[in-house]
Motif scaffolding. Structure first.
Motif, short mmCIF file in Angstrom:
data_model
loop_
_atom_site.label_atom_id
_atom_site.label_comp_id
_atom_site.label_asym_id
_atom_site.label_seq_id
_atom_site.Cartn_x
_atom_site.Cartn_y
_atom_site.Cartn_z
N SER A 367 0.83 -1.21 0.00
CA SER A 367 0.00 0.00 0.00
C SER A 367 0.87 1.26 0.00
O SER A 367 0.65 2.17 -0.81
CB SER A 367 -0.92 -0.03 1.23
OG SER A 367 -1.68 1.14 1.28
N GLN A 376 -4.51 6.22 4.88
CA GLN A 376 -5.13 5.43 3.81
C GLN A 376 -4.77 3.96 3.96
O GLN A 376 -5.61 3.08 3.75
CB GLN A 376 -4.67 5.94 2.43
CG GLN A 376 -5.35 7.23 2.02
CD GLN A 376 -4.84 7.77 0.69
OE1 GLN A 376 -3.65 7.72 0.42
NE2 GLN A 376 -5.75 8.25 -0.14
N TRP A 379 -6.78 2.59 6.97
CA TRP A 379 -8.23 2.52 6.74
C TRP A 379 -8.59 1.50 5.66
O TRP A 379 -9.56 0.79 5.77
CB TRP A 379 -8.73 3.91 6.36
CG TRP A 379 -10.20 3.97 6.14
CD1 TRP A 379 -10.84 4.18 4.95
CD2 TRP A 379 -11.23 3.80 7.12
NE1 TRP A 379 -12.19 4.16 5.14
CE2 TRP A 379 -12.46 3.94 6.45
CE3 TRP A 379 -11.22 3.55 8.50
CZ2 TRP A 379 -13.68 3.82 7.12
CZ3 TRP A 379 -12.44 3.44 9.15
CH2 TRP A 379 -13.64 3.57 8.46
N ARG A 380 -7.76 1.43 4.59
CA ARG A 380 -8.15 0.59 3.46
C ARG A 380 -7.56 -0.81 3.51
O ARG A 380 -8.08 -1.72 2.87
CB ARG A 380 -7.71 1.24 2.15
CG ARG A 380 -8.48 2.51 1.85
CD ARG A 380 -7.80 3.27 0.72
NE ARG A 380 -8.43 4.56 0.55
CZ ARG A 380 -9.02 4.95 -0.59
NH1 ARG A 380 -9.05 4.15 -1.62
NH2 ARG A 380 -9.57 6.13 -0.68
N GLN A 381 -6.46 -0.99 4.24
CA GLN A 381 -5.83 -2.32 4.26
C GLN A 381 -5.79 -2.94 5.65
O GLN A 381 -6.23 -4.06 5.85
CB GLN A 381 -4.39 -2.25 3.70
CG GLN A 381 -4.32 -1.80 2.26
CD GLN A 381 -5.04 -2.74 1.32
OE1 GLN A 381 -5.30 -3.88 1.66
NE2 GLN A 381 -5.40 -2.25 0.15
N LYS B 104 -8.23 -8.47 -2.24
CA LYS B 104 -9.37 -7.84 -2.91
C LYS B 104 -9.46 -8.43 -4.30
O LYS B 104 -8.63 -9.24 -4.69
CB LYS B 104 -9.12 -6.33 -3.05
CG LYS B 104 -9.05 -5.54 -1.79
CD LYS B 104 -8.49 -4.17 -2.12
CE LYS B 104 -8.48 -3.26 -0.92
NZ LYS B 104 -9.69 -2.51 -0.73
N ASP B 108 -10.03 -4.36 -8.09
CA ASP B 108 -9.76 -3.44 -6.98
C ASP B 108 -8.27 -3.32 -6.68
O ASP B 108 -7.79 -2.29 -6.24
CB ASP B 108 -10.50 -3.89 -5.71
CG ASP B 108 -11.99 -3.66 -5.83
OD1 ASP B 108 -12.38 -2.83 -6.66
OD2 ASP B 108 -12.75 -4.32 -5.10
N TYR B 112 -6.56 0.32 -6.96
CA TYR B 112 -6.24 0.84 -5.61
C TYR B 112 -5.46 2.15 -5.67
O TYR B 112 -5.83 3.14 -5.05
CB TYR B 112 -5.44 -0.22 -4.85
CG TYR B 112 -5.13 0.14 -3.43
CD1 TYR B 112 -6.09 0.05 -2.44
CD2 TYR B 112 -3.86 0.58 -3.06
CE1 TYR B 112 -5.81 0.38 -1.13
CE2 TYR B 112 -3.57 0.91 -1.74
CZ TYR B 112 -4.55 0.80 -0.79
OH TYR B 112 -4.25 1.13 0.52
#
Lengths: 481, 269
Positions: A367, A376, A379-381, B104, B108, B112
Motif C-alpha cells: 500500500s 489510507q 483505513w483501506r488495508q 481484494k 480493486d 487501488y
C-alpha cells in the motif's frame, strides 16, 4: 562396508521405543477426547437442570372461581363480555388504572387528565364512543368498560380477568422430571393436603385448616414458566405474574450503550498503540502493561469505579439533567453501560492490537509502495484485514458484559421497576440481576421464574453472538475472495 | 515524461544508510539510466535491497533507518526537506520479492492506486485497469473474471498483477526486489519478457540473486559486496559497498575488479 558406530537406538531397541512413543500418543488422544466428553456432559446437565426448573406441573388456586363470574369458560367469551366482568368485579379506581395502563400513551401529561376532555388523550385510530367533552374523572364505569372492550384485544382482556378478578395463585410447583415420572406422588400429596394428612406436627389447627381450604380448591396443571406472559409481563411480587420484559429491555439498552462506547474507543486505542506509538518509548510500554493488567481486574472493582465516577461525580451527565431530564439520579442505564464499557475496554483493545499486529507487513508495504498515506493504509488495508480478529474480541467481551452482575449491583441496579428502562436516563435492571433477585426470593416458585430467565438470557446471548459471527464470516470471506 | 536530454532518471551520490547506529551501506554513488534496466547483484547481506529501497524512501518505514547523502530525481534531492515520501513512492513504484496482492478483487487491486489519488469515476478506472493489465501481459488471462480475488491467481500471475498495480499510478521508475525468486522458471521467463517490454517506457531497477537473469535482462549492472571489521568488543561489523558498476555485457565479460570476477565466476559468494 563395516558396521557404522552410532549412539542412536538401532533396530530392536528402536522398534520397542517406537511402540512406547505411539502408545503415549494414543493415551494423550484419549485424554483430550475425555476432556471434550466431560465438557459436553456438564453442558447437557446444565441445560437439563435449567429446563427441569422452567417447565413442570403446578398446583393452582383461583381466588374467585371462574364459575362464579361467568357461565361459560373465559376462552369462549367476546371482548364486551370480558369488559363487563371487569366492570362488575372491579372498583371504579381500578378500572381507571387499567384504562391508563392499557390504552393511554405512557408519555402523556397525567396532571391534565382531570381538566382536559378525555378524547384529547386517546391515541389516534382508537375507537372512541361518544364522550363529548367529558374529562377522564367523569367517565362512568360503563364508559370505561366500553372503552376497554373497544380498544384492548380479547386475549389481553382475558389476561386481565385472570390476573385482576380470578387471581391465580400458584401454591406449589414441581420440576419437569418429577412431573413426568412421579405424577402419582404429586396427586397423592395434593389429596393428603386436602385432608390435612402428613403435615408437620408443629402446625396449629388454624394453619392446618388454611392448607386444607387452599388445596381443597386447587387444581394441578402443566405450566411452562417461559411463556408469552413471562416475556411480555412487567415485574410482579407474585411468582405467577412475574415477567421479564423490563429486564430484557434493560439488558438491550445497557449493551447498546456499552458497545457504542467501548468499540470505537477500543479500536481507536489499539490503532494508536500499534500504528502510531513508538513501541520502545517507556510511557507506551507502561500503558501497554497496564492495559494487560486491567483486563484481569475483578469486575466488582469496575463497579466501585463506576459508582464513584459515573454515578456520583458525573451525576449531572448520567442522570440526564444536562439534557433537561428530571427525577432521576446517577444510577441510570447510561451509568451501567459506561461501567461495563470500562470493564470490556481492555479486552477489546488487546484483541484489536493482536489482530492489527497479525496483518502481514507485505500488505502495508504494497500500500505504501503505491503512494498511500499512513491513514489510507490503515483505513483501506489494515483495518479490513484485522476486522475478523477485532470482532472476535468484541464477541468475547460482549458475552462477558451481558452476563455481568456484580458491578451493576454496585452502581445501583434497581430491584423493582415500575417502568421499563426505555432510554439512557432511566433506572435500570438487567437479566442477570433479575435472575439473581428471583433466585434470592423466599418463595420457591421464583426459582422457576429464574430458570426461565436463564433460558432467555442464554437465547439473547446466542442471538448477539450469532450476529457478530455472521458479520465476521462475511468479512473473512470477502478477504479471501 | 521528457528527460531533457538527461539520460539519468535517478542519481545516487555518496549515500550512507544506517539502521540505528549501524552502518548498512557505505558511500554509494550510482547513476540509474532512464528507460534502461539496471540490475543489482551481490551476495546476501551486501545491502543491494537497502539501496533499492532508499530510492523510493521505503526505508522510512523501518524504525531507526537513516539515509545520508543525495538521491536525485527530476533535479530534486529526494531526501530534501520539502519532499513528501508519499509523492516519491507514487513516482517511483515498487514490486516486492513475494507477490503481495491485496485481499481484494483483481479489479480493486489495480484500481487501488488511482483511487488513493481520488479517482472514482467508473469509466476512468475501467480504462486504467484494462491498460495496466494489458501492459503487464495479464489482461487476456483475467479479463473475463476481474471480480475474482487477486489471491486466487497463480504465483506468476500474482506477480504480474502486482506489476499492473504499480503501472496503474503511472510511475517513471519501477523498483523490483527479487521479483522472480518465488516463481517457477516459466513464470520467471514471462516476467523477464515483460521487463524488457516495459523498459521501453519505464526505468527499471531490479535486485536479483540470479546472475543469469541479470545477464539476460539488464543493460547495466551494479555489483555490491560486503566489508567487515572487528569492533573493540569483539563483535563483527558488516556493511555493504558498491564494488563495480558498468554496462552488463562489459561487467560480465571483462570485470575490472578481481572481486567481481570471483563472484560472477562462482568462486565466491
Amino acid at each position: 562396508m563395516g558396521e557404522v558406530q552410532t549412539r542412536l537406538p538401532a533396530d530392536e531397541a528402536f522398534r520397542k521405543q517406537l511402540a512406547a512413543r505411539n502408545s503415549a500418543a494414543v493415551r494423550w488422544q484419549g485424554f483430550f477426547l475425555g476432556a471434550i466428553v466431560a465438557g459436553m456432559i456438564l453442558l447437557i446437565v446444565l441445560l437439563l437442570s435449567i429446563i427441569n426448573e422452567a417447565v413442570g406441573l403446578v398446583a393452582l388456586k383461583e381466588n374467585i372461581p371462574v364459575a362464579d363470574i361467568a357461565d361459560r369458560p373465559l376462552e369462549e367469551l367476546a371482548a364486551p363480555d370480558l369488559a363487563i366482568i371487569l366492570q362488575n368485579n372491579l372498583s371504579k379506581g381500578r378500572l381507571q388504572a387499567l384504562f391508563i395502563q392499557e390504552i393511554l400513551d405512557p408519555d402523556i401529561d397525567r396532571s391534565r387528565l382531570g381538566s382536559d376532555p378525555v378524547h384529547v388523550f386517546l391515541p389516534e385510530n382508537s375507537y372512541n364512543p361518544v364522550l363529548g367533552d367529558k374529562t377522564f374523572v367523569d367517565l362512568s364505569p360503563d364508559e370505561l368498560a366500553a372503552l376497554l372492550a373497544a380498544n384492548v384485544s380479547v386475549d389481553r382482556l382475558r389476561d386481565l380477568v385472570y390476573t385482576d378478578v380470578v387471581g391465580l395463585e400458584i401454591l406449589e410447583s414441581w420440576p419437569l422430571l418429577t412431573s413426568l415420572f412421579n405424577r402419582a406422588a404429586i396427586d397423592q400429596e395434593i389429596v393428603d393436603k386436602q385432608q390435612g394428612i402428613g403435615l408437620p406436627s408443629s402446625y396449629t389447627q388454624q394453619q392446618i385448616d388454611d392448607i386444607k381450604a387452599k388445596y381443597g380448591v386447587a387444581r394441578v396443571e402443566w405450566r411452562s414458566w417461559l411463556n408469552r406472559d413471562f416475556l411480555t409481563g412487567s415485574m410482579s411480587a407474585t411468582p405467577a405474574d412475574a415477567g421479564i420484559r423490563g429486564a430484557i429491555t434493560g439488558t438491550l439498552w445497557v449493551i447498546a450503550i456499552t458497545l457504542s462506547v467501548a468499540v470505537p474507543l477500543g479500536i481507536g486505542a489499539a490503532i494508536y498503540l500499534e500504528e502510531y506509538a513508538n513501541p520502545n518509548a517507556p510511557i507506551n510500554r507502561i500503558i501497554e502493561t497496564n492495559i494487560r493488567n486491567l483486563a484481569g481486574v475483578p469486575s466488582i472493582i469496575y463497579g466501585l469505579l463506576g459508582l464513584a465516577i459515573f454515578a456520583r461525580v458525573l451525576e449531572y451527565l448520567t442522570s440526564g439533567r444536562i439534557f433537561g431530564v428530571e427525577g432521576t439520579n446517577g444510577r441510570t442505564t447510561l451509568t451501567a453501560g459506561l461501567t461495563l464499557a470500562l470493564l470490556i475496554l481492555p479486552v477489546i483493545i488487546i484483541n484489536a492490537q493482536e489482530a492489527i499486529r497479525a496483518v502481514p507487513s507485505s500488505i502495508r508495504e504494497a500500500s505504501y509502495g503505491l503512494g498511500a498515506t499512513k491513514w489510507q493504509t490503515i483505513w483501506r488495508q489494515v483495518l479490513p484485514a484485522a476486522l475478523p480478529g477485532i470482532l472476535t474480541g468484541i464477541i468475547l467481551s460482549l458475552s462477558r458484559a451481558v452476563g455481568e452482575t456484580a458491578p451493576l449491583v454496585v452502581v445501583g441496579a434497581a430491584v423493582f421497576l415500575a417502568k421499563d428502562p426505555n432510554g439512557p436516563f432511566t433506572a435500570f435492571t438487567t437479566l442477570p440481576i433479575q435472575i439473581y433477585n428471583w433466585a434470592a426470593m423466599p418463595q420457591d416458585q421464583f426459582r422457576d421464574a429464574a430458570a426461565a430467565g436463564i433460558v432467555v438470557l442464554l437465547l439473547i446471548l446466542l442471538a448477539l453472538n450469532m450476529t457478530a459471527i455472521i458479520i465476521r464470516q462475511r468479512f473473512s470471506r470477502r478477504l479471501q475472495g | 515524461m521528457t528527460q531533457n536530454g538527461n539520460t539519468h532518471a535517478v542519481e545516487i551520490r555518496d549515500m550512507n544508510v544506517y539502521y540505528g547506529d549501524k552502518l548498512a551501506v557505505d558511500s554509494i554513488s550510482l547513476p540509474i539510466a532512464a528507460r534502461k534496466i539496471t540490475a543489482f547483484i551481490g551476495p546476501s547481506g551486501c545491502g543491494k535491497s537497502t539501496v533499492l529501497r532508499s530510492i523510493n524512501r521505503m526505508n522510512d518505514l523501518i524504525p531507526g533507518a537513516r539515509v545520508q547523502g543525495e538521491v536525485t530525481f527530476r533535479n530534486q534531492n529526494l531526501y530534501g526537506d520539502n519532499i513528501d515520501p508519499v509523492e516519491v513512492r507514487r513516482r517511483i513504484g515498487m514490486v516486492f520479492q513475494k507477490p503481495n496482492p491485496f485481499p481484494k478483487s483483481i479489479y480493486d487491486n489495480v484500481a487501488y492506486g488511482p483511487r488513493l489519488l481520488g479517482l472514482s469515476k467508473k469509466e476512468a478506472l475501467d480504462e486504467i485497469v484494462e491498460t495496466s493489465l494489458r501492459q503487464a501481459a495479464l489482461w487476456d488471462e483475467v479479463k473475463s473474471d476481474l471480480k475474482k480475488s487477486g489471491l486466487a491467481l497463480s504465483g506468476g500471475q500474482q506477480q504480474r498483477l502486482c506489476i499492473a498495480r504499480t503501472l496503474a499510478v503511472e510511475p517513471e521508475v519501477i523498483l523490483m526486489d527479487e521479483p522472480c525468486s518465488a516463481l517457477d522458471p516459466i513464470a520467471t521467463q514471462k516476467i523477464e519478457e515483460l521487463m524488457r517490454e516495459l523498459s521501453t517506457q519505464y526505468t527499471i531497477v531490479i535486485v536479483t540473486h540470479n546472475m543469469q537473469q541479470a545477464l539476460r535482462t539488464s543493460d547495466y549492472t551494479a555489483f555490491y559486496s560486503i566489508r567487515k571489521a572487528l569492533e573493540e568488543d569483539g563483535k563483527e561489523n558488516r556493511w555493504g559497498v558498491l564494488v563495480e558498476f558498468g554496462p552488463t555485457q562489459a561487467l560480465f565479460s571483462d570485470p575490472t575488479q578481481q572481486e567481481t570476477a570471483d563472484y560472477i565466476s562462482g568462486r565466491f559468494g
